[in-house]
Design an enzyme around this catalytic site. Structure first.
Site, PDB file in Angstrom:
ATOM      1  N   GLY A   1       0.799  -1.214   0.000  1.00 55.49           N
ATOM      2  CA  GLY A   1       0.000   0.000   0.000  1.00 55.49           C
ATOM      3  C   GLY A   1       0.832   1.265   0.000  1.00 55.49           C
ATOM      4  O   GLY A   1       0.466   2.263  -0.627  1.00 55.49           O
ATOM      5  N   THR A   2       1.969   1.243   0.699  1.00 59.07           N
ATOM      6  CA  THR A   2       2.824   2.428   0.761  1.00 59.07           C
ATOM      7  C   THR A   2       3.355   2.789  -0.617  1.00 59.07           C
ATOM      8  O   THR A   2       3.316   3.962  -1.021  1.00 59.07           O
ATOM      9  CB  THR A   2       3.992   2.196   1.738  1.00 59.07           C
ATOM     10  OG1 THR A   2       3.470   2.077   3.071  1.00 59.07           O
ATOM     11  CG2 THR A   2       4.991   3.348   1.687  1.00 59.07           C
TER      12      THR A   2
ATOM     13  N   GLN B   1      -7.506   0.110   4.075  1.00 65.47           N
ATOM     14  CA  GLN B   1      -8.291  -0.423   5.192  1.00 65.47           C
ATOM     15  C   GLN B   1      -9.723  -0.779   4.790  1.00 65.47           C
ATOM     16  O   GLN B   1     -10.371  -1.579   5.460  1.00 65.47           O
ATOM     17  CB  GLN B   1      -8.335   0.599   6.338  1.00 65.47           C
ATOM     18  CG  GLN B   1      -7.000   0.871   6.993  1.00 65.47           C
ATOM     19  CD  GLN B   1      -6.464  -0.325   7.760  1.00 65.47           C
ATOM     20  OE1 GLN B   1      -7.215  -1.237   8.136  1.00 65.47           O
ATOM     21  NE2 GLN B   1      -5.160  -0.345   8.003  1.00 65.47           N
TER      22      GLN B   1
ATOM     23  N   HIS C   1      -1.761  -7.694   2.450  1.00 66.47           N
ATOM     24  CA  HIS C   1      -1.737  -8.274   3.800  1.00 66.47           C
ATOM     25  C   HIS C   1      -2.816  -7.726   4.727  1.00 66.47           C
ATOM     26  O   HIS C   1      -2.933  -8.144   5.869  1.00 66.47           O
ATOM     27  CB  HIS C   1      -0.342  -8.121   4.437  1.00 66.47           C
ATOM     28  CG  HIS C   1      -0.013  -6.740   4.916  1.00 66.47           C
ATOM     29  ND1 HIS C   1      -0.037  -6.390   6.245  1.00 66.47           N
ATOM     30  CD2 HIS C   1       0.369  -5.641   4.245  1.00 66.47           C
ATOM     31  CE1 HIS C   1       0.327  -5.127   6.376  1.00 66.47           C
ATOM     32  NE2 HIS C   1       0.579  -4.650   5.172  1.00 66.47           N
TER      33      HIS C   1
ATOM     34  N   SER D   1      -3.749  -3.127  -0.509  1.00 64.81           N
ATOM     35  CA  SER D   1      -2.665  -3.871   0.122  1.00 64.81           C
ATOM     36  C   SER D   1      -3.083  -5.307   0.357  1.00 64.81           C
ATOM     37  O   SER D   1      -4.180  -5.565   0.875  1.00 64.81           O
ATOM     38  CB  SER D   1      -2.266  -3.220   1.452  1.00 64.81           C
ATOM     39  OG  SER D   1      -1.261  -3.964   2.095  1.00 64.81           O
TER      40      SER D   1
ATOM     41  N   THR E   1      11.160  -7.446 -11.961  1.00 59.77           N
ATOM     42  CA  THR E   1      10.514  -8.754 -12.103  1.00 59.77           C
ATOM     43  C   THR E   1       9.436  -8.925 -11.034  1.00 59.77           C
ATOM     44  O   THR E   1       9.693  -8.742  -9.841  1.00 59.77           O
ATOM     45  CB  THR E   1      11.557  -9.884 -11.975  1.00 59.77           C
ATOM     46  OG1 THR E   1      12.553  -9.702 -12.978  1.00 59.77           O
ATOM     47  CG2 THR E   1      10.906 -11.245 -12.133  1.00 59.77           C
TER      48      THR E   1
ATOM     49  N   CYS F   1       6.105   6.401  19.144  1.00 57.74           N
ATOM     50  CA  CYS F   1       7.329   6.577  19.918  1.00 57.74           C
ATOM     51  C   CYS F   1       8.477   6.877  18.963  1.00 57.74           C
ATOM     52  O   CYS F   1       8.783   6.091  18.072  1.00 57.74           O
ATOM     53  CB  CYS F   1       7.631   5.318  20.725  1.00 57.74           C
ATOM     54  SG  CYS F   1       9.025   5.521  21.867  1.00 57.74           S
TER      55      CYS F   1
END
Length: 395
Positions: free
Chosen positions: A71-72, A178, A200, A198, A236, A328
């Protein structure tokens, strides 16, 4: 007892996808660009997957699906692929609640002289279509608004926003990572030009995704080389994981009618129980919301002793996986930029948590998680009050 409730972060690869990946790895492992039989067997696998992914969003042609590493990369290809068409910086619009794959890419363009408008959102995280209409300029070439917000679950009025952009003759992109596989998406009806997916997130393997490019829309590639993927993504193709992605997309489309209502029931069950816990506030839109998504924030988070990240750690010790909104960086906790954009105080923005549901989630999982979360919060709150009392006595 192990309960995974972080399906927005990633989903377990389903057995059907693993099975086809194993077949490809052992029997169809050729280079899809090769003209001989081994190559053509692999090419057939890729094209079958392209048809399957196109079916998930009802794309008119399979060739409008460009496989990426996820997705990125799909988001980057959409934004930068349009931007690179212009020798002189233009104007683009995004929402203030985009995934970092969009916001950071746009920040880079801003450094290169592009003008950027970031649309504000209301307390539910929704963009006002009138704000979009007012923000459009003569040199606006692209608008990108996330379909379903990953941290707070809010679903944007994509159809209405897309119509506004189309009437202005600009391009419209949406990050549907999402939403796909959880909400019905029909790009033949939806006024979008570019849409990111995406693997996954829909029980396919990690490492692959796709960008839908409406026929006739021009992009410049980010990666040059052999000209694979209709010349938009050289390199590829990763045939095994693309095959797994295809199977996962096809099954997600088939299961949508039954799985989405089931997830909504579980989601609403979780919200109803969490509402009884003092100090927790629901975030995002209660109605226009991703079906699998539950998000809350701690009213009295302080970023130190009591934060969303603290709750993630405590629940992990209890065998439950959720996620936090605050990030973080270099050992220092930062408040959630999404909650800040929605108007929450910095204190509350330290306390965001996300519980996301999936195919294996049961009512018992919800009930147990809420019980544990309630106990953890009671203990942490009591400890925080004791610490404050001690500090007061010392003073």
């Amino acid at each position: 007892m192990q309960i995974y409730l972080d399906y927005s972060a990633t989903t377990p690869t389903r057995k059907e996808a693993i099975a086809v990946m194993q077949t490809v790895l052992t029997q169809q492992w050729g280079n899809p660009s090769s003209l001989h039989e081994w190559g053509q067997r692999a090419a057939t696998v890729v094209e079958e997957a392209r048809v399957q992914v196109a079916g998930l969003i009802n794309a008119a042609t399979a060739e409008s699906i460009i496989f990426t590493s996820g997705g990125t990369e799909a988001n980057n290809l959409a934004i930068m692929g349009v931007a690179r068409l212009y020798a002189v910086p233009q104007h683009l619009i995004i929402s203030s609640v985009e995934h970092s794959a969009i916001s950071e890419t746009v920040r880079l363009l801003e450094m290169w002289g592009w003008e950027v408008t970031r649309l504000s959102v209301d307390v539910k995280g929704r963009v006002n279509p009138l704000d979009l209409k007012a923000a459009l300029r003569h040199n606006t070439v692209l608008v990108s608004v996330i379909y379903g917000q990953s941290e707070v679950g809010t679903v944007q009025p994509i159809a209405e926003l897309g119509k506004i952009v189309r009437s202005h003759d600009a391009l419209f992109h949406t990050d549907a990572v999402q939403a796909a596989g959880r909400l019905p998406i029909d790009v033949q009806q939806l006024p979008v030009d570019l849409l990111s997916l995406s693997s996954h997130k829909i029980y396919g393997p990690q490492g692959t995704g796709a960008l839908y490019v409406r026929p006739g829309v021009e992009l410049l590639p980010l990666i040059s080389g052999g000209g694979q993927e209709m010349g938009l993504r050289s390199g590829t193709q990763a045939v095994p994981i693309i095959a797994g992605f295809g199977v996962a997309a096809e099954l997600a489309a088939q299961e949508l009618a039954t799985e989405t209502p089931r997830l909504i029931e579980l989601r609403d069950r979780a919200f109803a129980q969490l509402a009884e816990i003092p100090g927790l506030i629901a975030t995002g839109d209660g109605c226009d919301r991703l079906p699998h998504h539950v998000s809350m924030c701690l009213e009295n988070a302080d970023g130190k002793k009591l934060s969303g990240k603290t709750l993630v750690r405590q629940l992990n010790l209890a065998g439950i996986g959720i996620s936090a909104g605050a990030a973080c960086h270099s050992g220092k906790l930062s408040p959630s930029p999404i909650l800040l954009a929605m108007g929450y105080s910095e204190k509350a923005a330290f306390g965001g948590i996300r519980i996301t549901l999936g195919r294996d989630t049961t009512e018992a999982d919800i009930d147990w998680t809420v019980m544990v979360l309630k106990q953890v919060l009671q203990r942490l709150t009591n400890e925080s009050l004791k610490q404050q009392l001690l500090q007061t006595r010392v003073k």
